[in-house]
Design a protein around this motif. Structure first.
Motif, PDB file in Angstrom:
ATOM      1  N   UNK A 168      -9.598 -15.228   0.839  1.00  0.00           N
ATOM      2  CA  UNK A 168      -8.549 -15.084  -0.167  1.00  0.00           C
ATOM      3  C   UNK A 168      -7.474 -16.166  -0.021  1.00  0.00           C
ATOM      4  N   UNK A 221     -16.702 -11.919  -2.397  1.00  0.00           N
ATOM      5  CA  UNK A 221     -15.740 -11.006  -3.018  1.00  0.00           C
ATOM      6  C   UNK A 221     -14.324 -11.397  -2.608  1.00  0.00           C
ATOM      7  N   UNK A 222     -14.170 -11.771  -1.336  1.00  0.00           N
ATOM      8  CA  UNK A 222     -12.866 -12.180  -0.847  1.00  0.00           C
ATOM      9  C   UNK A 222     -12.304 -13.373  -1.603  1.00  0.00           C
ATOM     10  N   UNK A 281      -2.112 -11.637   2.790  1.00  0.00           N
ATOM     11  CA  UNK A 281      -3.385 -10.919   2.864  1.00  0.00           C
ATOM     12  C   UNK A 281      -3.498 -10.234   4.221  1.00  0.00           C
ATOM     13  N   UNK A 282      -4.076  -9.036   4.211  1.00  0.00           N
ATOM     14  CA  UNK A 282      -4.134  -8.243   5.430  1.00  0.00           C
ATOM     15  C   UNK A 282      -5.557  -7.868   5.833  1.00  0.00           C
ATOM     16  N   UNK A 292     -13.385 -12.286   5.334  1.00  0.00           N
ATOM     17  CA  UNK A 292     -13.062 -11.818   3.981  1.00  0.00           C
ATOM     18  C   UNK A 292     -11.607 -12.157   3.651  1.00  0.00           C
ATOM     19  N   UNK A 330       2.227  -4.600  -7.163  1.00  0.00           N
ATOM     20  CA  UNK A 330       0.976  -3.952  -6.786  1.00  0.00           C
ATOM     21  C   UNK A 330       0.359  -4.712  -5.615  1.00  0.00           C
ATOM     22  N   UNK A 331      -0.428  -4.019  -4.799  1.00  0.00           N
ATOM     23  CA  UNK A 331      -1.043  -4.642  -3.631  1.00  0.00           C
ATOM     24  C   UNK A 331      -1.825  -5.883  -4.024  1.00  0.00           C
ATOM     25  N   UNK A 332      -2.555  -5.808  -5.150  1.00  0.00           N
ATOM     26  CA  UNK A 332      -3.373  -6.958  -5.533  1.00  0.00           C
ATOM     27  C   UNK A 332      -2.489  -8.139  -5.912  1.00  0.00           C
ATOM     28  N   UNK A 383     -12.197 -13.747  -4.628  1.00  0.00           N
ATOM     29  CA  UNK A 383     -11.882 -13.296  -5.988  1.00  0.00           C
ATOM     30  C   UNK A 383     -10.748 -14.063  -6.661  1.00  0.00           C
ATOM     31  N   UNK A 384      -9.628 -14.205  -5.940  1.00  0.00           N
ATOM     32  CA  UNK A 384      -8.428 -14.772  -6.562  1.00  0.00           C
ATOM     33  C   UNK A 384      -8.589 -16.236  -6.927  1.00  0.00           C
ATOM     34  N   UNK A 398      -1.346  -9.857  -2.749  1.00  0.00           N
ATOM     35  CA  UNK A 398      -2.408 -10.721  -2.234  1.00  0.00           C
ATOM     36  C   UNK A 398      -2.434 -12.033  -2.999  1.00  0.00           C
ATOM     37  N   UNK A 399      -2.160 -11.954  -4.300  1.00  0.00           N
ATOM     38  CA  UNK A 399      -2.180 -13.166  -5.120  1.00  0.00           C
ATOM     39  C   UNK A 399      -1.076 -14.141  -4.707  1.00  0.00           C
ATOM     40  N   UNK A 421       0.817  -1.217   0.000  1.00  0.00           N
ATOM     41  CA  UNK A 421       0.000   0.000   0.000  1.00  0.00           C
ATOM     42  C   UNK A 421       0.847   1.263   0.000  1.00  0.00           C
TER      43      UNK A 421
END
Lengths: 290, 387, 335, 263
Positions: free
Chosen positions: D171, D104-105, D84-85, D167, D74-76, D107-108, D79-80, D55
């Motif tokens: 992920x 939504x969580x 995850x935070x 959430x 990138x932050x996303x 997503x990946x 996460x991938x 971030x």
């Protein structure tokens, strides 16, 4: 060379009015976080007030100018109290939509009242221009420039020197702290919107007699004001002043040496270019997130 | 979700019902309708309103005299907002909803060109009262009947004046549409043929109000004459701003949308010394071909206290409605096909002169064109003088 | 039950030209349908990703101009000695070009403008539309400028020797618009009820949190913009080949505003919202005209309604009506 | 992999304007452990979190997870990679239902391609059905099953904080960063949250924790790192930290310093 001088003089005169338009808008955005789509309507309102006073009820030109500005201030205060006060704290998009609604309603009321036919306003200025060597400028435009410069300086003094101005700046910097310090935010908002509106009305009242007055004249003025404000950075008075002159010079020289058709496009191309390089404008003091 | 769909269906059905109501009951045909599409708002609003006023005068006069086919005529005027797409919408509305058998409009060349495909689609004739672009009568639309001159006709009429006015080098400033660009082209070609040097050719947006950049450029070109083609609002501003910038070139406006009276009223001193090509000279009705009709028209106009500056526009509405009226009378019925046929043979004594149509455009699909009179006047000492 | 209702409803919509004899009313319905498609496309951006794009009309206009130019053909000097020309192409192909080009411009704008947010984003999108309008106005050689592109051909679909369909008459255009609208509706429905749609909603509601679970902000904003732009382009394409004239005023800000009003009043972020809003604000001008109200006053009513809706129905008609209905008939709601 | 090095933070420096928030810190997180970052307000804990999860961009230093560089991603994308935070301030998708929040969580971990979605392929529908089951499992795990159809904004505070964890868990993190997860909870809620943390750990998820609640920190952590003014002042087991004079001075405040013996 003579041609370039004339273009430069034209741009200088034009820049003053652009700056005047931009300052009102940038104040309102900076302090209230409102993207004011009625700005152009206040501009045309000023012009129509001028037309009404001078041509319909035969008031002295200079008195009419003062009346038009006062009417603009009053209308601004009414709009703020009636439309914006109860929306305080909502997101920027919501207030923007309300302002768009007000813009549509005001413009068409104007069209209804005055019809779509353009009106012109008589001026007391001599009809032969002031000649300075190879260049010339009409007395009317010179007057416009002088008044615009005075109003810009006055606004700047108001913001930096007076108690009201200090409260405005405090609100701009940090609304919560200003509130804690006992600043009456409601009053500051009304005063800001009224002041910004008065400046827009002044621009309209000044330029109405130079050009013609018609209901949609505010649209272009609005777009120009946005361009000026983006150039200077949202919320910055010196930025808007410089932005006004930059835009005027770009337009005048662009029209002269590139294509007169794209005259009004220069500003928008500049906006996009600047936002790509420096997304907060040239002189932004501070941008909050959100 | 289910209930949603039902509610949604109800909402839409309600809206549909509204639309159905909107159609309304068909009104009895107790008048002969004439559709008029004019720019009542927007950039050309002033002129459009004058033409409409002229047309209304003709309507009143004709109805006082008993109307046509035993019925009164009824003008249905729609505002095309100076915008071509709106012009098409008004034509669509007039023909489909009001079922008019004949139209008049649409003021500017751009607006008229926009409407023309609709005339072919619905086979309804239109009397074109103002537009000047050549394309209107040469593109093969047999429903077009134009009483105003083309730019080419105007330029041809002007040709001898290049020499008599002593024009050596000319600049052009025109509004960026068919009307302006067409005139700019025709006049510059005529000038070239007459051995006149061409300076700069500048254009402007039809909505622009500040011409200082163009004028500074024109001033630098050093020509002795500037031809300006646009509507009267912009001409006013150009005259004023030209004076501010001390432009010394002689200004000549073309296209007939120049209303010298309005220029004197609004541009004041700045109008002095400018020349104007007009199609009607209300200041000296004796100069036109049918002075009686011209005097009658000016009389009625002044009786209504309409703006004197509008006379040079308003006469077109008057002439146009009279031509349509004659055609309906000759056709004997208010049907589009019969009126189209009858229009070809009408002979009308109009304010501008004697109106009759000749054929123009590709064989078999000819459009009709009148050969109108053109006059040059000058503004001098706040008055219009004969040239 | 639900399927049957939907089918019945579609059947009703499709039957309108068969019994509605007033051609003018049909014309109004076609124009309304075209604007509903545009409003649905705007809703994808405004309602689902939460980005207020005030330059949406640019995509509509780009679709209209691109399709018109491909179907009419053109000759343009890009440089004094470099002539680019295009022969007229079949209308169906031109229409595809219009949609694709609108989608592409959506991609470019998405890439550029999502660097900025909030007020800046709004102003960039407004500026973009204005620049496109000025190009349409001043590049006379390509666009005819203010003279407008005239005589745009209507759609013709032909299987040589078998059948030819010409979309000249109003009923045909109505059905074409209806088909495109239904396609767009289904497409948006699929999109929002999927991983992509959830990602868009997540960005609207909480961008930082969405990023933390691996949602790529730019990717989904650009995806939404491309789909939205292509749909707005499709609406523009339908408009061009129905009205058969396009002038630079299609880029006017007021059309974007009309789309925004339709979405906001109906209910942003709901699928029925833009349709309900589109019907109201698409038909309202003609209802008001029928009531002999002057156009200026119609617009005043528009503006005032917009203010009132934001003040009193900030979520829009559909969500408000849904809540009202749930309050009355609690059993009918949960599927 | 248990016991190996998961996350490496090396020479991390963060600056805001002229202010140095984090000054050249280095530490490691081992696979499977619970490591806590503590320190007084402004010590740079959350800033370090923000840097690890992409971030904010560090002025200097490098962050590696399981051997791969995270710095500059990138932050996303971070996460991938399984990092995850959660957020210090309550952070949920307020307008969506609890079920949708967790979906939504996820997503990946769904593979729907945009074209497949648009084409309406049946694989998409199958995956959506499976997603519903998976979301149900996660809600059951954190104890929010009964709230599945509630709009998130209307949950009570304690459940909101559970939802945030749900959430993040959706992920499928291998390293979970929790930023003050029990702040504002009452003791009963905190106790049950500690149980949940144990269950998360039992799933083999490494946890990096920032927390002010000392009972929670001491009870749940394997190791503790204490930051003050952007520097590491102490690290070690809870027992070691508890008695560390620097920590007592910096973290617990002056009244403890007054009463504690000189170092």
């Amino acid at each position: 060379m003579d041609q370039l001088l004339q273009h430069a003089l034209n741009a200088l005169i034009l820049g003053g009015t652009y700056a005047l338009l931009g300052i009102g808008l940038t104040l309102i955005f900076g302090i209230m976080r409102v993207v004011n789509f009625t700005h152009g309507e206040l501009y045309s309102f000023g012009a129509y007030m001028m037309f009404f006073c001078v041509m319909a009820i035969d008031v002295n030109f200079f008195v009419a100018l003062a009346l038009a500005v006062l009417a603009g201030i009053a209308l601004g205060a009414i709009l703020e109290i009636a439309l914006l006060r109860r929306l305080k704290g909502t997101d920027i998009d919501t207030t923007m939509l309300v302002m768009i609604g007000a813009w549509i309603a005001l413009q068409n009321l104007e069209q209804f009242t005055w019809s779509g036919v353009a009106k012109s306003i008589d001026t007391p200025f001599p009809s032969s221009p002031l000649v300075l060597g190879p260049v010339s400028v009409s007395w009317n435009r010179l007057f416009v420039f002088a008044v615009a410069a005075a109003l810009i300086a006055g606004s700047y003094a108001l913001i930096t020197l007076t108690k009201l101005g200090k409260a405005m700046r405090a609100t701009f910097q940090d609304r919560e702290t200003a509130l804690l310090m006992g600043v009456d935010i409601d009053f500051i908002h009304t005063a800001t919107f009224a002041l910004g509106s008065g400046l827009a009305a002044a621009a309209g009242a000044l330029l109405g007699p130079v050009f013609v007055v018609y209901p949609t004249m505010g649209d272009l003025a609005s777009l120009k004001a946005f361009a000026v404000v983006i150039l200077g950075g949202l919320g910055s008075i010196p930025g808007a002043t410089v932005g006004g002159f930059i835009l005027a010079f770009m337009e005048e020289l662009g029209a002269a040496y590139v294509s007169s058709g794209f005259r009004d496009g220069m500003g928008f191309l500049l906006i996009i270019a600047i936002l790509l390089v420096r997304p907060t404008g040239l002189f932004a003091q501070k941008e909050r997130i959100g | 979700m289910k209930a949603m769909t039902v509610r949604f269906a109800l909402a839409v059905a309600g809206a549909m019902l509204g639309t159905a109501l909107l159609a309304g009951p068909a009104s009895a045909q107790d008048t002969v309708k004439i559709g008029v599409t004019q720019p009542l708002t927007g950039a050309f609003a002033a002129s459009g309103n004058y033409v409409t006023e002229g047309a209304r005068l003709a309507e009143e006069e004709i109805n006082k005299a008993g109307g046509v086919l035993g019925k009164k005529i009824e003008l249905i005027v729609e505002d095309n907002k100076s915008n071509p797409t709106e012009a098409v919408a008004t034509a669509e509305k007039l023909i489909v909803k009001d079922k008019v058998p004949v139209m008049m409009g649409a003021w500017s060349s751009t607006l008229t060109l926009a409407v023309m495909p609709k005339l072919e689609e619905y086979k309804v004739p239109m009397l074109v009262e103002t537009s000047s672009s050549g394309k209107i009568t040469t593109s093969g639309n047999p429903y077009v009947f134009r009483i105003s001159p083309t730019s080419e006709m105007e330029a041809k009429a002007f040709t001898p004046l290049f020499q008599s006015l002593g024009i050596k080098k000319a600049d052009f400033l025109a509004t960026n549409n068919d009307f302006g660009l067409g005139a700019s082209k025709e006049f510059s070609e005529a000038a070239q043929r007459a051995g006149v040097e061409i300076g700069v050719k500048e254009t402007m947006d039809p909505k622009a109000t500040d011409f200082s950049a163009q004028l500074a450029k024109i001033k630098a070109s050093g020509a002795d004459t500037l031809f300006v083609t646009t509507a009267v609002e912009q001409i006013t501003l150009i005259l004023k701003q030209a004076k501010d910038q001390q432009l010394t070139a002689r200004i000549i406006t073309t296209g007939g949308s120049n209303s010298p009276d309005q220029l004197i009223a609004q541009a004041g001193e700045a109008a002095n010394g400018s020349f104007h090509l007009v199609f009607f000279t209300p200041w000296f009705p004796e100069a036109v071909k049918n002075p009686d009709i011209a005097r009658k028209f000016v009389g009625l106009w002044n009786e209504k206290k309409y703006n004197v500056g509008g006379l040079t526009e308003g006469f077109r509405g008057w002439d146009g409605v009279h031509v349509i009226f004659e055609a309906i009378r000759a056709a004997g019925k208010a049907e589009a096909e019969a009126i189209t046929k009858a229009l070809w043979d009408v002979k009308v004594k109009g304010v501008n002169g004697d109106i009759a149509f000749i054929k123009q455009g590709p064989a078999g699909k000819e459009s009709a064109q009148n050969v109108p009179s053109v006059y040059l006047v000058k503004i001098d000492g706040g008055k219009v003088v004969r040239q | 039950m639900k399927r049957a209702l939907t089918a019945l409803w579609l059947l009703f919509l499709a039957s309108i030209p068969l019994w509605l004899t007033d051609l003018y009313a049909l014309h109004v319905l076609i124009m309304t349908g075209i604007f509903i498609i545009a409003a649905m496309s705007l809703n994808l951006l405004l309602g689902y990703t939460g980005q207020l794009s005030l330059g949406h009309v640019a995509f509509f206009g780009i679709g209209a101009y691109a399709s018109s130019l491909v179907s009419l053909g053109f000759e343009v000097h890009l440089l004094p000695n470099w002539l680019v020309s295009l022969e007229p192409k079949p209308v169906w192909f031109a229409m595809l070009c219009g949609v694709v080009l609108a989608g592409l411009s959506g991609w470019v704008i998405g890439r550029i403008s999502f660097k900025v947010r909030g007020a800046y984003f709004v102003i960039v999108t407004v500026s973009f539309a204005e620049v496109v309008r000025l190009i349409a106005l001043n590049w006379v050689e390509l666009t005819q400028g203010p003279m407008a592109l005239n005589n745009i051909p209507a759609l013709r679909l032909a299987i040589p020797g078998v059948v030819e369909l010409a979309f000249l008459r109003k009923p045909a255009n109505y059905w074409l618009t209806l088909i495109v609208a239904v396609l767009c509706y289904v497409l948006i429905r699929r999109l929002v009820h999927s991983r992509a749609g959830r990602a868009m909603v997540a960005l609207r509601e909480n961008e930082a949190l969405a990023t933390s679970v691996g949602i790529d902000v730019t990717h989904y904003l650009v995806l939404a913009t491309v789909v939205s732009a292509a749909m707005a382009g499709a609406a523009g394409v339908l408009y061009a080949h129905y009205v058969r004239i396009v002038d630079p005023d299609v880029f006017l800000f007021i059309y974007t505003v009309t789309m925004v009003i339709m979405v906001i009043s109906g209910g942003k972020g709901t699928q029925a919202g833009p349709i309900v809003g589109g019907l109201i604000f698409g038909l309202l001008p003609d209802l008001l005209r029928a009531a002999a109200i002057k156009p200026e006053i119609q617009w005043v009513i528009y503006g005032v309604l917009m203010i009132l809706i934001v003040h009193f129905l900030p979520e829009g008609i559909v969500p408000a009506a849904r809540r009202w209905w749930q309050g009355r008939v609690p059993t009918a709601v949960i599927p | 992999m248990s016991g190996g090095i998961a996350l490496v933070v090396e020479g991390l420096t963060l600056r805001f304007g002229g202010l140095t928030a984090v000054d050249n810190i280095s530490f490691e997180v081992r696979e499977g452990e619970v490591l806590s970052l503590i320190g007084p307000n402004g010590a740079g804990k959350t800033s370090a979190f923000n840097a690890i999860t992409g971030y904010i961009e560090p002025a200097r230093g490098e962050i590696r997870y399981r051997g791969a560089r995270l710095t500059g991603l990138k932050a996303s994308a971070i996460a991938a990679r399984g990092v995850v935070r959660t957020f210090q301030k309550t952070s949920i998708f307020a307008g969506q239902t609890v079920h949708d929040n967790v979906a939504i969580g996820r997503h990946l971990h769904s593979r729907q391609r945009t074209l497949a979605i648009v084409a309406g392929l049946s694989s998409v529908a199958r995956e959506e059905a499976q997603l519903t089951r998976e979301v149900g499992d996660i809600l059951h795990f954190v104890g929010l099953t009964s709230r599945a159809d509630t709009v998130a904004a209307s949950l009570p505070y304690g459940e909101l904080r559970l939802l945030e964890v749900a959430i993040a868990l959706a992920a499928k993190p291998t390293l979970l960063l929790l930023d003050e997860p029990v702040s504002g909870m009452n003791p009963v809620e905190t106790a049950s949250f500690m149980k949940l943390l144990g269950a998360i750990r039992a799933r083999g998820i490494t946890v990096l924790l920032v927390e002010h609640d000392m009972k929670m920190v001491m009870g749940a952590s394997d190791r503790i790192i204490c930051l003050n003014q952007g520097r590491i002042i102490a690290s070690g087991t809870p027992d070691h930290i508890q008695g560390h004079p620097e920590v007592v001075r910096a973290y617990l405040g002056s009244k403890y310093v007054m009463s504690s013996p000189p170092p």
